[in-house]
Design a protein around this motif. Structure first.
Motif, short mmCIF file in Angstrom:
data_model
loop_
_atom_site.label_atom_id
_atom_site.label_comp_id
_atom_site.label_asym_id
_atom_site.label_seq_id
_atom_site.Cartn_x
_atom_site.Cartn_y
_atom_site.Cartn_z
N TYR A 148 0.68 -1.13 -0.13
CA TYR A 148 -0.13 -0.12 0.12
C TYR A 148 0.74 1.23 -0.04
O TYR A 148 0.58 2.09 -0.65
CB TYR A 148 -0.74 -0.13 1.21
CG TYR A 148 -1.82 1.04 1.25
CD1 TYR A 148 -3.11 1.39 0.43
CD2 TYR A 148 -1.71 2.08 2.08
CE1 TYR A 148 -3.80 2.19 0.21
CE2 TYR A 148 -2.72 3.28 1.94
CZ TYR A 148 -3.58 3.38 1.21
OH TYR A 148 -4.35 4.49 1.11
N LEU A 149 1.91 1.14 0.81
CA LEU A 149 2.79 2.42 0.75
C LEU A 149 3.62 2.72 -0.32
O LEU A 149 3.86 3.95 -0.73
CB LEU A 149 3.69 2.37 1.94
CG LEU A 149 3.11 2.58 3.43
CD1 LEU A 149 3.88 2.40 4.47
CD2 LEU A 149 2.57 3.70 3.33
N ILE A 150 4.01 1.62 -0.87
CA ILE A 150 4.68 1.87 -2.30
C ILE A 150 4.02 2.38 -3.15
O ILE A 150 4.39 2.96 -4.14
CB ILE A 150 5.58 0.78 -2.77
CG1 ILE A 150 4.96 -0.50 -3.09
CG2 ILE A 150 6.73 0.31 -1.82
CD1 ILE A 150 5.57 -1.34 -3.72
N LEU A 151 2.51 2.21 -3.22
CA LEU A 151 1.89 2.80 -4.20
C LEU A 151 1.43 4.12 -3.92
O LEU A 151 0.62 4.71 -4.78
CB LEU A 151 0.62 1.72 -4.59
CG LEU A 151 0.68 0.26 -4.66
CD1 LEU A 151 -0.61 -0.38 -4.71
CD2 LEU A 151 1.27 0.42 -5.97
N ARG A 152 1.78 4.66 -2.75
CA ARG A 152 1.60 6.03 -2.76
C ARG A 152 2.44 7.05 -3.41
O ARG A 152 3.25 6.53 -4.30
CB ARG A 152 1.99 6.57 -1.17
CG ARG A 152 1.01 5.74 -0.10
CD ARG A 152 -0.40 5.90 -0.38
NE ARG A 152 -0.77 4.77 -1.17
CZ ARG A 152 -2.14 5.13 -1.57
NH1 ARG A 152 -2.63 6.20 -1.82
NH2 ARG A 152 -2.41 3.89 -2.57
#
Lengths: 963, 121
Positions: B18-22
């Motif tokens: 989820y965080l790398i998709l920010r």
């Protein structure tokens, strides 16, 4: 019956030298050009001459019917070997390649101007020559394919040799695209052949013709291989690249388009003749293509004004003729094809060189601007005329003989049930060929002497015309005394058919045959056609006809547009998008793989879960969830990350991994410090930027990916797999001298890995240092200075308590580091952990007492520390050589010095010292680099351990009180 | 126990993904850090779980030990992932200081996305 099987096979390693000499020689011209152009040309000729001599030494045994082979096995399991063989066909082609190569070297020496980089030219030429030689000598089809692609590449360099000409670049690109694409198709076809036969040896494949023709895969293999051959030999509809390749310097054209490159396709068809020929499919595909190419090429050639374009299309036409002959599939047609290969080589190379001479002297090769050169260039006139007459097929020249034999073959071959189609069309081709050959003579050499040549032409120096003269000599010799070529034709044709040949003799007079009538018609009608050339030419120019280059450019443009569209759709510069696609598709693939089944049964029971572990688990899940939900507040997410890291290290302790726990906890500390330092200069919060829909989408991807990985981990943990670890456990003490198996693996069993990893870590440290340096020299430095960070900073930056506490702790912390290092070999610990612990101890000084104060007390540069670490580890490893052991073998022994108890020393500890130093240096260099940025951000320097002196403060206060 | 470890790996992976998709570099770095935790635990667990069996040879005769090899590999992996994080942080910091922005998507791509997504909140 099969002549090939009866042939004596002789092993001779000199064949490898013959094949490799041009490649070795390719190194010379680049160096020799400094010694002058003559030296350069001589040193180019040298490897060619040597190869040729060695080839001629082998020639008698080949002529006697022997086959010479040599093989060096490389990966026999894959059928990969460096294998060469020389039979009649190979001998013919190798002699042509080397012989003409030699003439071209001589010709190019005088042709190229002083401005052309001659060393480069000769290097390319030798590379190309080597690649061609490789094709004709390879006995392994995989090797042949490599040489095949090499000819495409090296001809690309040769065609585009005049880099400043856009035509040269475009022509080179077109030739590469077409021939390399065909080469790709051919790789497929060859692999199919190899699969059918079960061997990649050409000699094996040639002996398995019946099995191949009976195979279901015959058609695909045939079509793919023919695609390769047709593209290379410029057969319709791939003929268009050859004329565009004429932008090359003329020596290149003469070499590539008479003797070598384009003949490679013909060679391949001839080579594969015993395997592929003789079927209906072969006959119709090959014969028809050849026939169409022959007629079409000749027709276009007639209307080309550029001398080289005329010759190029005539080459296309003659290649069509050869293809057609091979397509007939009869042994006699193969004999004619071989004979015509020789004849075409002699007159076409001579004609190209003549055209080059004319271009060189008159500065134009446009037929409409030439004429009347007969008196101005008598030598060139004689050479050009004889060669062109041979091309037209006039008696007493060699072109006549093979053309006559071709017509003879065509006259008794039926095509789709019609006895007339082939003879009529073949005669038409011959007729057009006569017309353009006469045009070459008449329009260039005859007629009035003009006043408006771009340059006053005269005969060239001897060096330029000797090469075509030699070839023309051959034209006449074979034309008058054809039986001199007969032995070579016989042995080469025998190699093509792989069997016995029909009775034949090469002679001038065959009696009154249908072929003679056809020849007479062709010559007379051809001459008539030339007479009517002017109106025909006008009609030709006016007539609409498809322009191959436009179509090709359109196709290429379409392909470029399509790939650009795909690229822009998938790679639009949005990294988050790539990552989403990557994670999504990986998860999907994993799911599909799981659906495919094959999951072994569960073999392990789950271990019990004590309540305390549950607490840790909940903590970890909550922390991970909050990271995702609260990541916008960057400080808070760093705190949560610390929680996760610590929970994981506790987990390592519980799950019997004390070394990992130690490493994790110290790495966690430095990571958080590093991120905090970086965050100081970055925004403290991430703004909301993505839509709710997008966040939901990302959430779904994340949960799917996480669930997949979690499920995979669970499945994995509940099953046993074989392991090699028992070896490490059993040998750790005996072999490595340590009881901490993890450390022994790191410094001994897998010391090479560790050595590599400390180097990587050191490089990472240096990268960070370099980026910092670059940043501080760029606009970033200005920005740092102009930003006000004062709000972020505490007034009391170096609190008294912390300064005192860290200094007291420093020796203790270092001692802990040393202790962890020393016990590492037998108890949890070691160089990695010790390095991290010591760097944390040092970092505390930086934090508490300030950067400058600490820096001024630092005695060793961190770069040097990394370097020493790597050097010590490397030397320790190399030390094993002294004991005659392989790199990184460790030794150990026990020592006893009273009053200390007996203790152990291992060379592995020295290696671990290297690890320690490299880790320490790298970590410190990273954090040091980030701290340096602070100086640019206007942070003041403290010379003293504390920012203010409490005692001074008290003095002030006392003074105030007194007032 | 196995379920606890596996689910932790899963949770860390999910949060990491989820965080790398920010859209910001810092979030991506955090995401990668979480992913490296997950990968390290996974690799470590490939030696199978065992309790009270550290791979330190016992001087008291026969004993069971856990698989030491994954531990050795993970140990270096932890240190290397620190090095990788540090390099990324430095690059992100440099990019931010030079361009005044720590977005990870290229500008025109962001516009396209906006155009394609039909507005944002």
């Amino acid at each position: 019956m099969n002549g090939q099987e009866a042939a004596v096979v002789v092993n001779d390693p000199s064949l490898i030298i013959i094949a490799l000499l041009p490649f070795i020689g390719a190194l010379l011209p680049g160096m020799m050009i400094r010694a002058g152009r003559n030296a350069c040309a001589i040193f180019t000729a040298l490897p060619t001459v040597l190869s040729l001599i060695m080839l001629l030494l082998l020639a008698p045994s080949v002529m006697a019917g022997q086959i010479i082979t040599v093989e060096l096995s490389w990966l026999p399991q894959l059928g990969l070997s460096v294998a060469f063989f020389l039979d009649g066909l190979g001998l013919l082609f190798a002699a042509m390649i080397l012989g003409v190569g030699l003439l071209i070297t001589l010709y190019a020496r005088f042709y190229l101007s002083g401005d052309d980089p001659m060393g480069q030219f000769y290097t390319y030429l030798l590379l190309f020559q080597g690649a061609m030689l490789g094709i004709v000598l390879s006995d392994n089809i995989l090797l042949l394919l490599i040489f095949w692609e090499l000819t495409s590449l090296s001809s690309f360099l040769l065609i585009g040799y005049w880099k400043h000409l856009p035509e040269g670049r475009q022509g080179a690109r077109m030739a590469l695209a077409v021939t390399a694409a065909g080469g790709l198709a051919m790789i497929g076809g060859m692999l199919i052949l190899g699969e059918i036969v079960g061997s990649y040896k050409l000699t094996d494949i040639l002996g398995a013709g019946e099995a191949i023709r009976a195979s279901d895969w015959y058609m695909p293999a045939l079509i793919l291989i023919l695609l390769g051959a047709f593209t290379k030999s410029a057969q319709f509809p791939f003929h268009f690249w050859l004329p565009h390749a004429m932008a090359a310097p003329t020596p290149v054209s003469a070499y590539l388009h008479s003797a070598t490159m384009v003949k490679a396709g013909v060679f391949l068809m001839a080579r594969m003749w015993p395997v592929l020929a003789g079927t209906e499919a072969w006959f119709y595909i090959v014969t028809t293509t050849g026939l169409v190419t022959m007629v079409l090429g000749a027709l276009i050639a007639l209307f080309k004004d550029d001398l080289k374009a005329l010759l190029a299309f005539s080459t296309v036409s003659h290649l069509g003729l050869l293809t057609m002959l091979l397509g007939f599939g009869t042994p006699m047609a193969a004999v004619v094809a071989v004979f015509h290969i020789i004849n075409h080589l002699t007159f076409k190379a001579a004609l190209f060189m003549t055209a080059g001479i004319i271009d060189h002297e008159a500065h134009t090769r446009d037929i409409k601007r030439l004429g009347g050169l007969r008196t101005l260039m008598p030598v060139t006139f004689v050479l050009g005329t004889i060669a062109a007459l041979s091309m037209a097929g006039i008696p007493l020249l060699n072109g006549f003989l093979s053309k006559e034999m071709m017509l003879e073959e065509a006259s008794h071959t039926d095509w789709a049930g019609s006895p007339w189609a082939l003879p009529v069309l073949a005669t038409l081709g011959a007729l057009l060929s006569v017309a353009y050959s006469f045009r070459f003579i008449v329009h260039v050499f005859f007629g009035r002497v003009r006043e408006d040549y771009p340059h006053k032409p005269h005969d060239p120096p001897f060096g330029l015309w000797i090469a075509p003269a030699l070839l023309v000599g051959l034209v006449v010799l074979i034309g008058i005394l054809p039986h001199v070529a007969e032995p070579l034709v016989r042995v080469a044709a025998g190699a093509v058919t792989g069997g016995t040949l029909p009775e034949f003799h090469l002679k001038i007079w065959h009696g009154i045959t249908p072929a003679l009538y056809m020849s007479v018609i062709a010559v007379l009608a051809g001459a008539a056609l030339l007479a009517a050339h002017r109106p025909l030419d006008r009609a030709w120019i006016a007539a609409p006809r498809p322009e191959a280059k436009a179509i090709f450019d359109g196709l290429v443009g379409g392909a470029v547009g399509l790939s650009r569209w795909v690229t822009q759709r998938t790679h639009d510069g949005a990294m988050s998008r790539y990552l989403a696609i990557f994670v999504g598709s990986t998860t999907l693939l994993g799911y599909l793989a799981w659906r495919g089944g094959g999951m072994p049964p569960q073999t392990r029971e789950m271990l019990p879960v004590p309540p305390l572990v549950l607490v840790g688990w909940v903590l970890l899940l909550v922390a991970a969830g909050s990271m995702a939900l609260m990541h916008r507040n960057r400080f808070r997410s760093l705190v949560v990350m610390g929680v996760i890291g610590l929970t994981i290290s506790v987990g390592f302790v519980y799950l019997s991994a004390p070394d990992l726990a130690l490493t994790q906890i110290s790495v966690e500390t430095v990571t958080i410090m590093l991120l905090l330092l970086a965050l100081h200069y970055m925004p403290k919060a991430s703004p909301v930027e993505s839509s709710a829909g997008r966040r939901i989408r990302d959430g779904v991807i994340a949960i799917a990916g996480g669930a997949g990985v979690g499920a995979l981990a669970l499945m994995f943990l509940l099953r046993d797999t074989p392991t090699i670890s028992d070896y490490h456990l059993a040998n750790s003490y005996e072999g490595g001298g340590g009881t901490n198996v993890v450390n022994v693996i790191l410094v001994d069993f897998r010391g090479y890995d560790t050595y590599g990893e400390i180097i990587v870590l050191g490089i990472a440290g240096l990268i960070i240092y370099a980026v910092m340096k670059a940043l501080l020299n760029g606009p970033a430095a200005r920005k740092l200075r102009n930003t006000d960070y004062s709000l972020d900073r505490s007034r009391d930056r170096h609190p008294l308590m912390m300064v005192i506490a860290t200094r007291v702790m420093m020796p203790i912390a270092i001692l802990v580091g040393v202790y962890i290092f020393l016990r590492g070999h037998n108890q949890p610990g070691g160089g990695f952990v010790a390095g991290l612990v010591v760097s944390i101890a040092l970092l505390m000084q930086y934090m508490a007492s300030g950067f400058a104060w600490t820096q001024s007390r630092q005695k060793i540069e961190y770069h040097a520390m990394i370097g020493w670490g790597v050097v010590i580890a490397g030397l320790t490893g190399a030390g094993a050589w002294l004991g005659g052991k392989p790199f990184l073998t460790s030794g150990y022994d026990y020592f006893h010095f009273p009053p200390i108890e007996e203790f152990e020393l291992a060379t592995a500890m020295l290696f671990d010292l290297g690890v320690f130093l490299a880790v320490l240096g790298a970590v410190m260099l990273m954090l040091y680099s980030l701290s340096r940025i602070a100086r640019y951000a206007g942070e003041t320097v403290n010379r003293e351990p504390m920012d203010y002196d409490p005692s001074a403060d008290r003095t002030t206060r006392t003074t105030k009180e007194q007032e | 126990m196995e379920f606890i470890v596996a689910s932790s790996v899963g949770a860390l992976t999910a949060a990491g993904i989820y965080l790398i998709l920010r859209l910001r570099a810092f979030s991506t770095i955090l995401g990668l850090a979480l992913l490296s935790y997950a990968v390290n635990i996974f690799l470590f667990a490939s030696g199978r779980l065992s309790i009270d069996m550290p791979p330190v040879l016992s001087p008291y005769g026969e004993a069971n030990y856990t698989d030491p090899l994954p531990q050795a590999l993970v140990l270096t992996a932890i240190v290397i992932s620190f090095g990788m994080t540090a390099v990324l942080v430095m690059v992100a910091l440099g990019a931010y200081l030079e361009s005044d922005d720590d977005r990870i998507d290229m500008a025109e791509a962001a516009e396209n996305a906006e155009y394609g997504a039909g507005g944002r909140e």
